[in-house]
Motif scaffolding. Structure first.
Motif, PDB file in Angstrom:
ATOM      1  N   HIS A 145      44.414  50.267  39.362  1.00 10.46           N
ATOM      2  CA  HIS A 145      43.452  49.370  39.406  1.00 10.46           C
ATOM      3  C   HIS A 145      42.228  49.684  38.301  1.00 10.46           C
ATOM      4  CE1 HIS A 145      43.525  48.249  44.032  1.00 10.46           C
ATOM      5  NE2 HIS A 145      44.776  48.305  43.438  1.00 10.46           N
ATOM      6  N   ILE A 146      41.352  48.794  38.061  1.00 14.24           N
ATOM      7  CA  ILE A 146      40.593  48.970  36.878  1.00 14.24           C
ATOM      8  C   ILE A 146      39.029  48.787  37.069  1.00 14.24           C
ATOM      9  CG2 ILE A 146      42.124  48.396  35.116  1.00 14.24           C
ATOM     10  CD1 ILE A 146      41.264  45.543  35.084  1.00 14.24           C
ATOM     11  N   PRO A 147      38.077  49.413  36.480  1.00 11.71           N
ATOM     12  CA  PRO A 147      36.734  49.356  36.789  1.00 11.71           C
ATOM     13  C   PRO A 147      36.341  47.950  36.554  1.00 11.71           C
ATOM     14  CG  PRO A 147      37.008  50.774  35.060  1.00 11.71           C
ATOM     15  CD  PRO A 147      38.492  50.473  35.682  1.00 11.71           C
ATOM     16  N   MET A 148      35.567  47.516  37.275  1.00 14.19           N
ATOM     17  CA  MET A 148      34.934  46.162  36.974  1.00 14.19           C
ATOM     18  C   MET A 148      33.621  46.222  37.633  1.00 14.19           C
ATOM     19  SD  MET A 148      37.346  44.340  35.484  1.00 14.19           S
ATOM     20  CE  MET A 148      37.142  42.471  35.639  1.00 14.19           C
ATOM     21  N   ARG A 149      32.691  45.465  36.966  1.00 18.88           N
ATOM     22  CA  ARG A 149      31.322  45.475  37.396  1.00 18.88           C
ATOM     23  C   ARG A 149      30.966  44.054  38.022  1.00 18.88           C
ATOM     24  NH1 ARG A 149      26.929  48.215  36.555  1.00 18.88           N
ATOM     25  NH2 ARG A 149      24.809  47.318  36.655  1.00 18.88           N
ATOM     26  N   ALA A 150      30.688  43.946  39.166  1.00 18.27           N
ATOM     27  CA  ALA A 150      30.471  42.787  40.132  1.00 18.27           C
ATOM     28  C   ALA A 150      29.142  42.234  39.747  1.00 18.27           C
ATOM     29  CB  ALA A 150      30.568  42.851  41.417  1.00 18.27           C
ATOM     30  N   GLN A 151      29.126  40.505  39.487  1.00 20.85           N
ATOM     31  CA  GLN A 151      28.076  39.900  39.644  1.00 20.85           C
ATOM     32  C   GLN A 151      27.809  39.535  40.788  1.00 20.85           C
ATOM     33  OE1 GLN A 151      26.431  39.960  36.246  1.00 20.85           O
ATOM     34  NE2 GLN A 151      28.253  41.284  35.580  1.00 20.85           N
ATOM     35  N   LEU A 152      26.755  39.503  41.355  1.00 22.20           N
ATOM     36  CA  LEU A 152      26.459  39.094  42.517  1.00 22.20           C
ATOM     37  C   LEU A 152      25.512  38.017  42.612  1.00 22.20           C
ATOM     38  CD1 LEU A 152      25.518  42.488  44.226  1.00 22.20           C
ATOM     39  CD2 LEU A 152      27.782  41.255  44.188  1.00 22.20           C
ATOM     40  N   ASP A 153      25.560  36.991  43.629  1.00 26.66           N
ATOM     41  CA  ASP A 153      24.783  35.911  43.637  1.00 26.66           C
ATOM     42  C   ASP A 153      24.083  36.019  45.134  1.00 26.66           C
ATOM     43  OD1 ASP A 153      23.461  33.265  44.264  1.00 26.66           O
ATOM     44  OD2 ASP A 153      25.293  32.228  43.379  1.00 26.66           O
ATOM     45  N   ARG A 154      22.829  36.044  45.174  1.00 25.67           N
ATOM     46  CA  ARG A 154      22.196  36.279  46.564  1.00 25.67           C
ATOM     47  C   ARG A 154      22.442  35.049  47.654  1.00 25.67           C
ATOM     48  NH1 ARG A 154      16.469  38.985  45.044  1.00 25.67           N
ATOM     49  NH2 ARG A 154      17.198  40.647  46.711  1.00 25.67           N
ATOM     50  N   MET A 190      36.606  49.253  41.777  1.00 25.85           N
ATOM     51  CA  MET A 190      37.854  49.353  41.051  1.00 25.85           C
ATOM     52  C   MET A 190      38.639  48.081  41.752  1.00 25.85           C
ATOM     53  SD  MET A 190      37.803  52.065  39.011  1.00 25.85           S
ATOM     54  CE  MET A 190      39.783  52.194  38.926  1.00 25.85           C
ATOM     55  N   VAL A 191      39.346  47.717  40.816  1.00 25.53           N
ATOM     56  CA  VAL A 191      40.031  46.193  41.427  1.00 25.53           C
ATOM     57  C   VAL A 191      41.469  46.259  40.941  1.00 25.53           C
ATOM     58  CG1 VAL A 191      39.681  43.656  41.376  1.00 25.53           C
ATOM     59  CG2 VAL A 191      37.583  45.005  41.212  1.00 25.53           C
ATOM     60  N   GLY A 192      42.363  45.677  41.719  1.00 24.96           N
ATOM     61  CA  GLY A 192      43.593  45.578  41.378  1.00 24.96           C
ATOM     62  C   GLY A 192      44.269  44.538  42.029  1.00 24.96           C
ATOM     63  N   ALA A 193      45.389  43.862  41.715  1.00 29.88           N
ATOM     64  CA  ALA A 193      46.153  43.015  42.054  1.00 29.88           C
ATOM     65  C   ALA A 193      47.030  43.478  43.475  1.00 29.88           C
ATOM     66  CB  ALA A 193      47.385  42.277  41.426  1.00 29.88           C
ATOM     67  N   THR A 194      47.064  42.961  44.467  1.00 26.70           N
ATOM     68  CA  THR A 194      47.728  43.592  45.794  1.00 26.70           C
ATOM     69  C   THR A 194      49.250  43.295  45.524  1.00 26.70           C
ATOM     70  OG1 THR A 194      45.982  42.564  47.278  1.00 26.70           O
ATOM     71  CG2 THR A 194      48.049  43.291  48.326  1.00 26.70           C
ATOM     72  N   GLY A 195      49.555  44.523  45.875  1.00 26.22           N
ATOM     73  CA  GLY A 195      51.233  44.711  45.594  1.00 26.22           C
ATOM     74  C   GLY A 195      51.710  44.824  44.380  1.00 26.22           C
TER      75      GLY A 195
END
Length: 154
Positions: free
Chosen positions: A30-39, A20-25
């Motif tokens: 917050h909204i659900p987001m799917r992270a893309q990871l880079d090793r 869940m991601v949101g802008a601070t302040g």
């Protein structure tokens, strides 16, 4: 302790990269987001989104994470930035992302955001036999009986 818990965090995020991601302040939820990871990147992850998403402007952000087994919890602070490196987009692109963008990698609505990580608080919930016994018998719990906690720089 903090390196161990940090490694547990990255493994759990790789197993279930939903946050869940949101802008601070901001007061917006917050909204659900799917992270893309880079090793090769241990201090950032990315999100594919649309240019009209409320996070598209970037800036200071917070993300909350719960592992799929509910044994690790994290609150992460950092900064969202528009990723302008086409090589990053090409590397992270996959069929799951392509399904959302009719124009593919050149869709005018497509936006890749990089979440540059600052720090996190991470908790593990793994009571072990001793912790479970204390819970079952009503004994006084002490810090660490139900898992670990660390403030880590990511």
């Amino acid at each position: 302790m903090s390196n161990d818990i940090k490694q547990q965090f990255w493994k759990a995020l790789a197993d279930s990269p939903n946050l869940m991601v949101g802008a601070t302040g901001e007061r917006a939820h917050h909204i659900p987001m799917r992270a893309q990871l880079d090793r090769d990147a241990d201090s950032a992850f990315w999100f594919f989104t649309a240019t009209d998403n409320r996070l598209a402007g970037g800036g200071p952000a917070m993300a909350q994470f719960v592992s799929k087994d509910h044994r690790l919890f994290a609150c992460i602070s950092g900064t969202l930035r528009r990723e302008t490196d086409r090589a990053a987009l090409d590397k992270l692109w996959n069929n799951g992302v392509a399904a959302w963008y009719e124009g593919g990698k050149d869709d005018p609505r497509l936006l890749l955001l990089r979440f540059d990580l600052d720090d996190a608080e991470i908790w593990t919930a793994d009571p072990g036999i001793k912790g479970l016994f204390k819970l079952a018998t009503g004994m006084t719990m002490k810090e660490g009986d139900l898992g670990g906690h660390a403030e880590v720089a990511l």
